[in-house]
Design a protein around this motif. Sequence first.
Motif, PDB file in Angstrom:
ATOM      1  N   THR A 187     100.584  67.723 -33.781  1.00 22.74           N
ATOM      2  CA  THR A 187     100.709  68.676 -32.681  1.00 22.74           C
ATOM      3  C   THR A 187      99.411  69.452 -32.489  1.00 22.74           C
ATOM      4  OG1 THR A 187     101.650  70.303 -34.195  1.00 22.74           O
ATOM      5  CG2 THR A 187     103.193  68.924 -32.964  1.00 22.74           C
ATOM      6  N   PRO A 188      99.140  69.931 -31.289  1.00 23.07           N
ATOM      7  CA  PRO A 188      97.901  70.669 -31.022  1.00 23.07           C
ATOM      8  C   PRO A 188      97.743  71.858 -31.963  1.00 23.07           C
ATOM      9  CG  PRO A 188      99.027  70.169 -28.971  1.00 23.07           C
ATOM     10  CD  PRO A 188      99.967  69.777 -30.071  1.00 23.07           C
ATOM     11  N   GLY A 189      96.546  72.047 -32.446  1.00 22.48           N
ATOM     12  CA  GLY A 189      96.269  73.165 -33.337  1.00 22.48           C
ATOM     13  C   GLY A 189      96.559  72.884 -34.797  1.00 22.48           C
ATOM     14  N   THR A 190      97.147  71.713 -35.095  1.00 20.66           N
ATOM     15  CA  THR A 190      97.431  71.359 -36.478  1.00 20.66           C
ATOM     16  C   THR A 190      96.138  70.983 -37.189  1.00 20.66           C
ATOM     17  OG1 THR A 190      99.596  70.503 -35.836  1.00 20.66           O
ATOM     18  CG2 THR A 190      98.763  69.834 -37.977  1.00 20.66           C
ATOM     19  N   PRO A 193      95.583  69.512 -44.238  1.00 24.44           N
ATOM     20  CA  PRO A 193      96.081  68.174 -44.542  1.00 24.44           C
ATOM     21  C   PRO A 193      97.316  67.729 -43.754  1.00 24.44           C
ATOM     22  CG  PRO A 193      96.805  69.658 -46.255  1.00 24.44           C
ATOM     23  CD  PRO A 193      95.962  70.469 -45.316  1.00 24.44           C
ATOM     24  N   TYR A 194      97.593  68.292 -42.612  1.00 28.04           N
ATOM     25  CA  TYR A 194      98.616  67.797 -41.679  1.00 28.04           C
ATOM     26  C   TYR A 194      99.989  67.626 -42.334  1.00 28.04           C
ATOM     27  CZ  TYR A 194      94.373  66.506 -39.131  1.00 28.04           C
ATOM     28  OH  TYR A 194      93.152  66.514 -38.511  1.00 28.04           O
ATOM     29  N   LYS A 195     100.410  68.612 -43.077  1.00 25.25           N
ATOM     30  CA  LYS A 195     101.727  68.511 -43.729  1.00 25.25           C
ATOM     31  C   LYS A 195     102.855  68.443 -42.704  1.00 25.25           C
ATOM     32  CE  LYS A 195     100.421  70.605 -48.140  1.00 25.25           C
ATOM     33  NZ  LYS A 195     100.653  69.369 -48.921  1.00 25.25           N
ATOM     34  N   ALA A 196     102.670  69.031 -41.537  1.00 19.58           N
ATOM     35  CA  ALA A 196     103.660  68.942 -40.467  1.00 19.58           C
ATOM     36  C   ALA A 196     103.203  67.887 -39.471  1.00 19.58           C
ATOM     37  CB  ALA A 196     103.838  70.287 -39.780  1.00 19.58           C
TER      38      ALA A 196
END
Length: 392
Positions: A187-190, A193-196
Amino acid sequence: MKRFAMFCICLCTALSQSIAQKKAVNLTDVKFTVAEAPEWSALLKRNSGWFGGDGIYTIPMNGVEGKYTGPNSKTLFIFSDSMVGEIRENTLMPGYRMIHNSAAVLNGNKPVTGNMKFYWNTDEKNGAESLFVPATPKADSTDYYWLGDGFVNQANKATYIFGYRVRNMYQGPFGFREVGNTLIKLTPGTNPPYKANKQMDTPFYLTDGKDDIGSYGAAVYVNTKAAGAATPDGYIYIYGVRGLAKNLYAARVLPTDFENFKKWRFWDGKAWVAEIDKAAVLTTGVSNELSISALPDGRYALVFQQNGMSTTVGMRIGASPIGPFGPIIKLWDCQPDLTEKTFVVYNAKAHPTLSKPGELIISYNINSVEFDKDLKKHPNLYRPRFIRVKFN
């Protein structure tokens, strides 16, 4: 009726002219010079933390795929199998670990070591773990991801990355098998390490139920005005590679429909159709990872490792993002990199946003069929090398 008839005549004339123009495109001749790009190779020669990997793709985080990035830009690098550990005095220290994917962010458009930061996940003992782990209904607990190409979708500002679900089937250096195709959405702004992240099983895994397999996601070409494409038509082109012949296929979809897999269309040689099994072979002898890039003269460069795994970085010239494509033009011989008989070269591709106008920065991967043995002798062997092609 007269107006309608006149419209049809004009349309047919325009189409005929368009076809004639495509036929007139020179697909065999291109003037270029090529040399090593040592500054980019040195950027990924590291001795602490991340010290090796393959599967390299680059994604401009502003979504402008068709232009050289500016000095204030950020570029996301994504890797598949990656090594994390320490090398001291050309010796691999105990405790190193291979993970199945990782990422890095480069600040700016120059290969400055201090401007690049690497990311991966960690376990409860702070040991390195893969950045993305399969978590879809079709995933098995033993599956892992190698990463395909990705891009920032200007329609919703989300980053999409193709994930190939891979499973170890038996022992040996080639005991793995791709078993599925996934789309990973950030998602934008993530931030890493991109856990979500959101993961979606796709219908873009190709198989005959036996050994003829493949996937879409080998390359993405964003042919939109917002992405800075040279001649935009508003579509995102996604390329698939299948089988030992390394056949190349193409799909396309509008940015707003990217997650609606039923809206994807496949080139059957004459038209865009809904049936994936009717996709036509664009060309053969490519590699499982590759790139499509617009050239300054309006043609397109398909860059790949010839026949999947060889010492030749090849290029075919295309009249459009789906061809027709000309014969293989040899760009580079990687043989000097094979200092051991067990070394192999694979998956060459271009990185347009790292490339100044009139040139293409191209990477290729070095590996070994006796990986553990050779890594101890050559701890920096497993990493991309780069060349620079300048078009005259």
